[in-house]
Write an enzyme that holds these catalytic residues in place. Sequence first.
Site, mmCIF file in Angstrom:
data_model
loop_
_atom_site.group_PDB
_atom_site.id
_atom_site.type_symbol
_atom_site.label_atom_id
_atom_site.label_comp_id
_atom_site.label_asym_id
_atom_site.label_seq_id
_atom_site.Cartn_x
_atom_site.Cartn_y
_atom_site.Cartn_z
ATOM 1 N N ARG A 4 -36.246 3.455 29.350
ATOM 2 C CA ARG A 4 -36.229 2.009 29.533
ATOM 3 C C ARG A 4 -36.890 1.292 28.352
ATOM 4 N NH1 ARG A 4 -39.486 0.431 32.556
ATOM 5 N NH2 ARG A 4 -40.598 2.329 33.138
ATOM 6 N N LYS A 42 -32.605 -0.324 37.556
ATOM 7 C CA LYS A 42 -33.899 -0.989 37.614
ATOM 8 C C LYS A 42 -33.779 -2.509 37.610
ATOM 9 C CE LYS A 42 -36.455 2.653 37.944
ATOM 10 N NZ LYS A 42 -36.994 2.995 39.290
ATOM 11 N N HIS A 67 -41.418 1.427 44.982
ATOM 12 C CA HIS A 67 -41.000 2.443 44.019
ATOM 13 C C HIS A 67 -41.481 3.768 44.575
ATOM 14 C CE1 HIS A 67 -41.156 4.241 39.722
ATOM 15 N NE2 HIS A 67 -39.954 4.330 40.216
ATOM 16 N N SER A 109 -42.728 7.714 36.869
ATOM 17 C CA SER A 109 -41.826 8.748 36.381
ATOM 18 C C SER A 109 -42.610 9.995 35.984
ATOM 19 C CB SER A 109 -41.057 8.222 35.166
ATOM 20 O OG SER A 109 -40.242 9.222 34.610
ATOM 21 N N LYS A 158 -41.892 12.496 42.452
ATOM 22 C CA LYS A 158 -41.234 11.861 43.602
ATOM 23 C C LYS A 158 -39.976 12.613 44.012
ATOM 24 C CE LYS A 158 -40.337 7.689 42.307
ATOM 25 N NZ LYS A 158 -40.596 7.889 40.869
ATOM 26 N N THR A 159 -39.084 12.816 43.038
ATOM 27 C CA THR A 159 -37.803 13.457 43.350
ATOM 28 C C THR A 159 -38.007 14.906 43.756
ATOM 29 O OG1 THR A 159 -36.653 11.985 41.809
ATOM 30 C CG2 THR A 159 -35.517 14.002 42.452
ATOM 31 N N ASP A 165 -36.174 7.309 45.187
ATOM 32 C CA ASP A 165 -36.796 6.416 44.199
ATOM 33 C C ASP A 165 -37.120 5.009 44.679
ATOM 34 O OD1 ASP A 165 -37.775 6.108 41.526
ATOM 35 O OD2 ASP A 165 -35.982 4.978 41.014
ATOM 36 N N ARG A 189 -31.980 13.243 32.069
ATOM 37 C CA ARG A 189 -31.757 12.759 33.436
ATOM 38 C C ARG A 189 -30.452 13.276 34.024
ATOM 39 N NH1 ARG A 189 -35.693 9.457 36.197
ATOM 40 N NH2 ARG A 189 -37.153 8.813 34.579
#
Length: 530
Positions: A52, A197, A216, A234, A238-239, A253, A319
């Site tokens: 980003r 996003k 988030h 990030s 989380k994932t 997410d 990704r």
Amino acid sequence: MDVAHHHGLCGLAAEHRNLGTAALCELALLRGEGRLAAGGPLVVLTGKHTGRAAQDKFIVEDAETRERVWWTRTNAPMSEDHFRDLKARMLAFFQGREAFVQDLHAGADPDFRLRVRVVTQMAWHSLFARTLLVRPPADAEVAGAAAFTPDYTIIHAPDFLADPKVHGTRSGTFIAVGVRDRTVLIGGTGYAGEIKKSVFTLLNFLLPARGVMPMHAAATVGKRGDVALFFGLSGTGKTTLSADSTRTLIGDDEHGWSAAGVFNFEGGCYAKVIRLSPEAEPEIFATTRRFGTILENVAMDPVTRRLDLADAGITENTRAAYPLDFIANASDTGRAGHARNVIFLTCDAFGVLPPIARLSPAQAMYHFISGYTAKVAGTEKGVSEPAATFSTCFGAPFMPLHSFVYADLLAAKVREHRADCWLVNTGWTGGPCGVGRRMPIAHTRALVNAALAGSLARARFAPHPVFGVEVPDSCPGVPEAALRAEGAWSDPAAYDAQAARLAGLFHENFKQFASGCSAEVKAAGPRAHR
């Protein structure tokens, strides 16, 4: 009137509307936008932007946003005149070019979803949007644009550049969110994450006024209906931690928490895959071998088309974008009840936070507002030691309102539903990065599973000597010595110095929030700096 003309996109060479996965993959290949890897995923490069462009994001300052937006470096204002001119030039850019259009939903709960139209220059970005957002029911999709009136439109053209002298941007790259215009403009970047996003930013602006907490965070639900939330920046897990075959995945997410419960904003997942392990993360690893997955900036042998997920030659931020149903235990509805456990994930490269700790309500608010994680030493030239990162609400670049708006919403939800709050360190133990070792994922999973099952609550807890959080003395599947961060260091004095250093960074960061916090929340920080 066709979709493109309705948005001022005149003179197009072609308009491709609501194409499916196979058609978009085929066009992406024909147009030279990507290549197929062994197993079928589409491999693409995002150009100079492999992540980003947070400093290139703007929100149009107008009567609707002027007093509500928390103006920061990542929520920079853009004038209405600059936005208007930027939009006109961007629409002119599309003349004589092809455009790809997707009509989609943001939000699994029909009471709070947005209808979003995504117009892109590239076929693969159209596939990304179709993968990450929620597809309308088949009958609406077949009916086409005539049955779909968007609430917001996103226009994405990576080859179009802003003129900083004309538009007030920092560079040719821009993500410009026009709330009143109901349009988001994205240019100068091929990084697809900007699309998702920007939708998240819109929801974070709109939903709090309706009593919905935008988060988030990943979310899962157990067989007893117990929902768990995993907040984290990030790279914090989380994932990975939400891809648990024993629980149903709601999403990895972005979610909302309403009076009815938790719901996913998305219809897909966007996972980091650098050094992805088939043993530790089998569900996510399997998606990298499937048709319908998009792999960004992943290394691939040009002859055999075999992937090398360990190769960070292009970027550490490789990704995979894939539909939610690629995970076998994913929810069919994207909705569940209220959260029973709230987990804050941090990758502590200083190596001083415990593997897991229970938080009081005040400590939960302190750590939510702080949003701590750490950059790893050695990932950037000249960086020889860990660097702390504080991103309020664990997602500052996507939160256009003041952090207290989200903190107050979360506090109310936690209090109303009596959720337990935990701090989990997925970073280092026994020393900082370069000296200690990465927290074993097996230990992290065992600790998280024990917390979600309720068995960890039966352990004895003692306050951490510096951070004050409650640390358990035992957990099945985890050595007792591993639970005490200070005990994992061979040099107690070195641990104390490092812990005091991190405590000082917490204290310094929280100064900006101190005037608006209760005395209880201010006192919930590290003990060394109260």
